[in-house]
Scaffold this motif. Structure first.
Motif, short mmCIF file in Angstrom:
data_model
loop_
_atom_site.label_atom_id
_atom_site.label_comp_id
_atom_site.label_asym_id
_atom_site.label_seq_id
_atom_site.Cartn_x
_atom_site.Cartn_y
_atom_site.Cartn_z
N TRP A 172 1.17 4.18 -2.89
CA TRP A 172 0.97 5.61 -2.63
C TRP A 172 2.21 6.42 -2.97
N THR A 173 3.38 5.85 -2.74
CA THR A 173 4.62 6.55 -3.08
C THR A 173 4.69 6.81 -4.58
N PHE B 53 -7.83 9.98 4.49
CA PHE B 53 -6.85 9.63 5.53
C PHE B 53 -7.08 10.40 6.83
N VAL C 116 2.13 6.94 -6.72
CA VAL C 116 1.10 7.90 -7.11
C VAL C 116 1.54 9.33 -6.79
N THR C 117 2.13 9.51 -5.61
CA THR C 117 2.62 10.83 -5.21
C THR C 117 3.71 11.31 -6.15
N PHE D 223 -8.77 13.42 -0.93
CA PHE D 223 -7.60 12.64 -0.53
C PHE D 223 -7.35 12.79 0.97
N GLN E 267 0.84 -1.20 0.00
CA GLN E 267 0.00 0.00 0.00
C GLN E 267 0.87 1.25 0.00
N GLN E 268 1.89 1.26 0.86
CA GLN E 268 2.81 2.39 0.89
C GLN E 268 3.59 2.53 -0.41
#
Length: 296
Positions: free
Chosen positions: A57-58, A222, A60-61, A218, A53-54
């Motif tokens: 997200w990394t 979170f 995508v960022t 977003f 998951q991390q």
């Protein structure tokens, strides 16, 4: 690579920076591969889901921020006006949306941002279009704003002096007949860039705000109020530039599609990178073409 392509002459052939810039893609890719390998080697049982998951997200960022930042740099190298105008339009839209929403806001625009109203959205759109048209008029006369930055080998310096592109030349236009009968004006004078500014203004007022809505969603996903706390009371840098990221991508696509300015200096750099025989072929082709048009 962009720095090396535009300002190669500033780096001597013996300097290590030249080597780094020339092989930037390979170096960046190998560093990414190193990080990828380390990620795989650090995978632990019972933590696979969280780690991947991390990892997702990394990426995508990086995709959103790095790509947008790269395109912002490309806009600057096309002429400061292609960076400055979109940025100011988004700022204007944000301010006017707040003002119209504060004084006239009654109808909620979107659930992701309860404080956003239709009145603020529409009022800001009209205000931004007026601002964009006026901004184009104010910026076009200045060479250091409209000219791409170029490296001048003869003086070993950077320059924003260039032959002004037609987009930034004061032009006379005939008003179409249907409109002429309504406004009683047959001709108008304006900069062609002002038409492009209206398109940028339209995008910054109607589409760019959805970058802010996306950021709001977003953050709600979170359960965080802001992306950071660098700016007291206003969150982090990303909180202030969420709309700018969307606007930067559109500005680049628009410039590339309809307003790309190719300077002789950039073409010459590409020609000099060719082999000797290819340079001779280009010379002969240009010589024949210019002779046929009686320019030699």
């Amino acid at each position: 690579e962009t720095l090396q392509y535009n300002f190669e002459g500033l780096f001597g052939p013996e300097e290590a920076m030249t080597v780094v810039l020339r092989h930037h893609r390979l170096i960046s890719f190998m560093l990414y591969i190193l990080g990828f390998i380390l990620f795989v080697l650090t995978l632990k049982k019972d933590y696979y889901a969280i780690q991947f998951q991390q990892f997702g997200w990394t990426h995508v960022t990086l995709l959103i921020l790095v790509t947008s930042s790269y395109l912002i740099i490309q806009n600057i190298f096309s002429g400061t006006i292609w960076f400055l105008a979109p940025v100011l339009m988004v700022i204007c839209n944000d301010i006017m949306a707040y003002i119209f929403g504060f004084f006239f806001g009654r109808t909620s625009l979107i659930k992701l941002s309860p404080k956003k109203t239709w009145e603020g959205f529409i009022g800001a759109a009209f205000s931004t279009l007026i601002f964009a048209f006026a901004l184009g008029y104010l910026l076009c006369p200045y060479k250091y704003v409209v000219c791409p930055v170029q490296y001048i080998a003869e003086t070993n310096s950077l320059s924003t002096d260039c032959e002004i592109h037609n987009l930034f030349v004061w032009t006379d236009y005939a008003v179409p007949e249907p409109i002429r009968s309504l406004v009683a004006v047959s001709r108008v004078h304006m900069y062609p860039f002002q038409i492009h500014a209206l398109v940028l203004g339209l995008f910054s007022s109607l589409i760019a705000p959805f970058g802010g809505f996306f950021a709001s969603g977003f953050k709600r996903a979170f359960n965080v109020k802001d992306f950071g706390d660098v700016i007291p009371g206003h969150g982090g840098i990303v909180d202030r530039f969420d709309c700018q990221l969307v606007m930067a991508v559109f500005a680049y696509v628009w410039v590339y599609s309809f307003a790309k300015i190719v300077t002789p200096a950039r073409l010459l750099k590409q020609i000099y990178a060719l082999g000797d025989e290819q340079q001779v072929q280009i010379f002969q082709a240009m010589k024949d073409s210019l002779s046929q048009r009686n320019l030699l």
